[in-house]
Design an enzyme around this catalytic site. Structure first.
Site, PDB file in Angstrom:
ATOM      1  N   ARG A 116      17.576  48.051  -5.469  1.00 23.18           N
ATOM      2  CA  ARG A 116      16.319  48.016  -6.226  1.00 23.18           C
ATOM      3  C   ARG A 116      16.099  49.358  -6.925  1.00 23.18           C
ATOM      4  O   ARG A 116      16.067  50.405  -6.289  1.00 23.18           O
ATOM      5  CB  ARG A 116      15.142  47.697  -5.294  1.00 23.18           C
ATOM      6  CG  ARG A 116      13.809  47.546  -6.033  1.00 23.18           C
ATOM      7  CD  ARG A 116      12.733  47.010  -5.101  1.00 23.18           C
ATOM      8  NE  ARG A 116      13.036  45.666  -4.647  1.00 23.18           N
ATOM      9  CZ  ARG A 116      12.802  44.576  -5.348  1.00 23.18           C
ATOM     10  NH1 ARG A 116      12.267  44.672  -6.568  1.00 23.18           N
ATOM     11  NH2 ARG A 116      13.096  43.399  -4.859  1.00 23.18           N
TER      12      ARG A 116
ATOM     13  N   ASP B 285       0.814  -1.218   0.000  1.00 16.04           N
ATOM     14  CA  ASP B 285       0.000   0.000   0.000  1.00 16.04           C
ATOM     15  C   ASP B 285       0.850   1.272   0.000  1.00 16.04           C
ATOM     16  O   ASP B 285       0.330   2.382   0.078  1.00 16.04           O
ATOM     17  CB  ASP B 285      -0.967   0.009   1.183  1.00 16.04           C
ATOM     18  CG  ASP B 285      -0.257   0.027   2.529  1.00 16.04           C
ATOM     19  OD1 ASP B 285       1.003  -0.008   2.537  1.00 16.04           O
ATOM     20  OD2 ASP B 285      -0.935   0.070   3.570  1.00 16.04           O
ATOM     21  N   GLY B 286       2.168   1.116  -0.089  1.00 18.44           N
ATOM     22  CA  GLY B 286       3.061   2.274  -0.163  1.00 18.44           C
ATOM     23  C   GLY B 286       3.653   2.694   1.163  1.00 18.44           C
ATOM     24  O   GLY B 286       4.554   3.540   1.192  1.00 18.44           O
ATOM     25  N   GLU B 287       3.149   2.134   2.275  1.00 21.95           N
ATOM     26  CA  GLU B 287       3.706   2.502   3.578  1.00 21.95           C
ATOM     27  C   GLU B 287       5.115   1.929   3.721  1.00 21.95           C
ATOM     28  O   GLU B 287       5.394   0.818   3.289  1.00 21.95           O
ATOM     29  CB  GLU B 287       2.821   1.970   4.703  1.00 21.95           C
ATOM     30  CG  GLU B 287       1.483   2.669   4.819  1.00 21.95           C
ATOM     31  CD  GLU B 287       0.679   2.179   6.012  1.00 21.95           C
ATOM     32  OE1 GLU B 287       1.144   1.236   6.705  1.00 21.95           O
ATOM     33  OE2 GLU B 287      -0.411   2.718   6.250  1.00 21.95           O
TER      34      GLU B 287
ATOM     35  N   HIS C  56      19.086  26.531   8.675  1.00 22.48           N
ATOM     36  CA  HIS C  56      18.969  27.844   8.021  1.00 22.48           C
ATOM     37  C   HIS C  56      18.832  28.958   9.045  1.00 22.48           C
ATOM     38  O   HIS C  56      19.351  30.055   8.839  1.00 22.48           O
ATOM     39  CB  HIS C  56      17.765  27.842   7.076  1.00 22.48           C
ATOM     40  CG  HIS C  56      17.720  29.025   6.169  1.00 22.48           C
ATOM     41  ND1 HIS C  56      18.674  29.277   5.208  1.00 22.48           N
ATOM     42  CD2 HIS C  56      16.823  30.047   6.077  1.00 22.48           C
ATOM     43  CE1 HIS C  56      18.385  30.399   4.566  1.00 22.48           C
ATOM     44  NE2 HIS C  56      17.271  30.882   5.062  1.00 22.48           N
TER      45      HIS C  56
ATOM     46  N   ASP D 144      24.511  37.135   0.680  1.00 13.60           N
ATOM     47  CA  ASP D 144      23.893  38.245   1.407  1.00 13.60           C
ATOM     48  C   ASP D 144      24.604  38.384   2.744  1.00 13.60           C
ATOM     49  O   ASP D 144      25.447  37.557   3.115  1.00 13.60           O
ATOM     50  CB  ASP D 144      22.384  38.018   1.618  1.00 13.60           C
ATOM     51  CG  ASP D 144      22.078  36.678   2.241  1.00 13.60           C
ATOM     52  OD1 ASP D 144      22.677  36.351   3.279  1.00 13.60           O
ATOM     53  OD2 ASP D 144      21.242  35.938   1.695  1.00 13.60           O
TER      54      ASP D 144
ATOM     55  N   ASP E 154      27.463  29.451   0.835  1.00 14.34           N
ATOM     56  CA  ASP E 154      26.121  29.566   1.411  1.00 14.34           C
ATOM     57  C   ASP E 154      25.814  28.292   2.184  1.00 14.34           C
ATOM     58  O   ASP E 154      26.503  27.275   2.043  1.00 14.34           O
ATOM     59  CB  ASP E 154      25.081  29.787   0.310  1.00 14.34           C
ATOM     60  CG  ASP E 154      23.847  30.532   0.843  1.00 14.34           C
ATOM     61  OD1 ASP E 154      23.769  30.790   2.065  1.00 14.34           O
ATOM     62  OD2 ASP E 154      22.955  30.853   0.033  1.00 14.34           O
TER      63      ASP E 154
ATOM     64  N   LYS F 168      21.913  44.062  -2.749  1.00 13.48           N
ATOM     65  CA  LYS F 168      20.892  44.291  -3.769  1.00 13.48           C
ATOM     66  C   LYS F 168      20.499  45.760  -3.779  1.00 13.48           C
ATOM     67  O   LYS F 168      20.272  46.354  -2.739  1.00 13.48           O
ATOM     68  CB  LYS F 168      19.658  43.433  -3.501  1.00 13.48           C
ATOM     69  CG  LYS F 168      19.889  41.947  -3.658  1.00 13.48           C
ATOM     70  CD  LYS F 168      18.603  41.160  -3.448  1.00 13.48           C
ATOM     71  CE  LYS F 168      18.841  39.673  -3.643  1.00 13.48           C
ATOM     72  NZ  LYS F 168      17.592  38.876  -3.469  1.00 13.48           N
TER      73      LYS F 168
END
Length: 280
Positions: A184, A33-35, A121, A158, A208, A182
């Site tokens: 703008r 069943d995918g479990e 993060h 950044d 990063d 940046k």
């Protein structure tokens, strides 16, 4: 004893070598069943589970591994999450939205006595766990493959990632650091360029915590090429590289992409095991 998740086998092996711990026998299976289900063999009283949660399936697998380790006799479980999925959903932006990082942390806490995450993060993610949780900074490992750089510049995308760039620079031993800014000009017109440093004729290392779609990094590389950079190398702790990210970076003119084994990928050149081992 180390119990490995299916998506963290290389790191588990490296961590076993680094610590002298044994690797527990683990198997994975899927029902019709995918479990998913797991089976863990003999474990120690203190068991370390190493499992990156790179998908919904791997989140479920981690919970199963924790429970299986307890069933096998572990009395203390340290859960190492090299890459924690949903960690960037660390706040609700509108009423009715979940704080998904908190939901995942609470679920993981039910089966762990202690949690280690690698370069989340946001550091605040550790506060969501109901058990002691710490972050491990493995960014210094990214310097290991670097050599022979010409006037190296370690550049963050950044200001929030400048600490990572400084850590990699310090591990390499020489070079300058800077970050993109940046500007703008209108609703759709945005310029990005290094804040202070000149890049002409220099080898630039972009640093990063994670590269996901590769769009931001590709744009950054284009700017560096326009400014006359010599070679551009992309480094990241978590090489998620979703969809065509690697192709984007190659087309942008990246010399090399270097990631760690928090996520198993062809670019995972270095292991975070040396950074994790002292914390166990």
């Amino acid at each position: 004893m180390i119990v490995s998740g299916s998506r963290s086998q290389s790191l588990a092996v490296a961590l076993a070598a680094e610590t002298g711990m044994e690797l527990a026998p683990v198997s994975f299976d899927t029902f019709p069943d995918g479990e998913r289900t797991v089976r863990v063999g003999d474990v120690a009283d203190h068991t370390v589970i190493v499992a990156s949660t790179v998908s919904n399936t791997s989140h479920v697998e981690l919970l199963q591994l924790q429970d299986a380790a307890r069933e096998a006799g572990a009395t203390e479980v340290t859960t190492v999450i090299p890459y924690m999925g949903y960690a960037r959903q660390d706040e609700a932006f509108e009423t009715g939205e979940p704080v998904s990082a908190r939901a995942m942390a609470r679920a993981i806490s039910t089966g762990a006595d202690r949690v280690l995450t690698v370069n989340p993060h946001e550091q605040a993610v550790c506060d969501f766990f109901d058990v002691p949780a710490e972050s491990v900074d493995a960014s210094a490992q990214l310097a290991a493959p670097l050599s022979g750089l010409t006037e190296p510049l370690f550049l963050a995308p950044d200001s929030g990632a400048i600490d990572l760039a400084e850590t990699v620079r310090d591990a390499y031993g020489t070079g300058e650091t800077d970050h993109f800014e940046k500007t703008r000009h209108s609703g759709s017109a945005v310029d990005i360029e290094p804040r202070d440093a000149s890049v002409e004729g220099r080898d630039v290392v972009l640093v990063d915590d994670i590269v996901a779609t590769g769009t931001t990094m590709s744009e950054s590389v284009a700017v560096l090429n326009e400014h006359g950079a010599n070679r551009v190398t992309v480094t990241c702790v978590h090489p998620l590289l979703a969809e065509n990210a690697r192709l984007k970076l190659a087309r942008a003119g990246v010399e090399a992409v270097i990631g760690t084994d928090t996520i198993e990928d062809p670019v995972s050149e270095v292991s975070v095991a040396p950074a994790i081992a002292p914390q166990l």
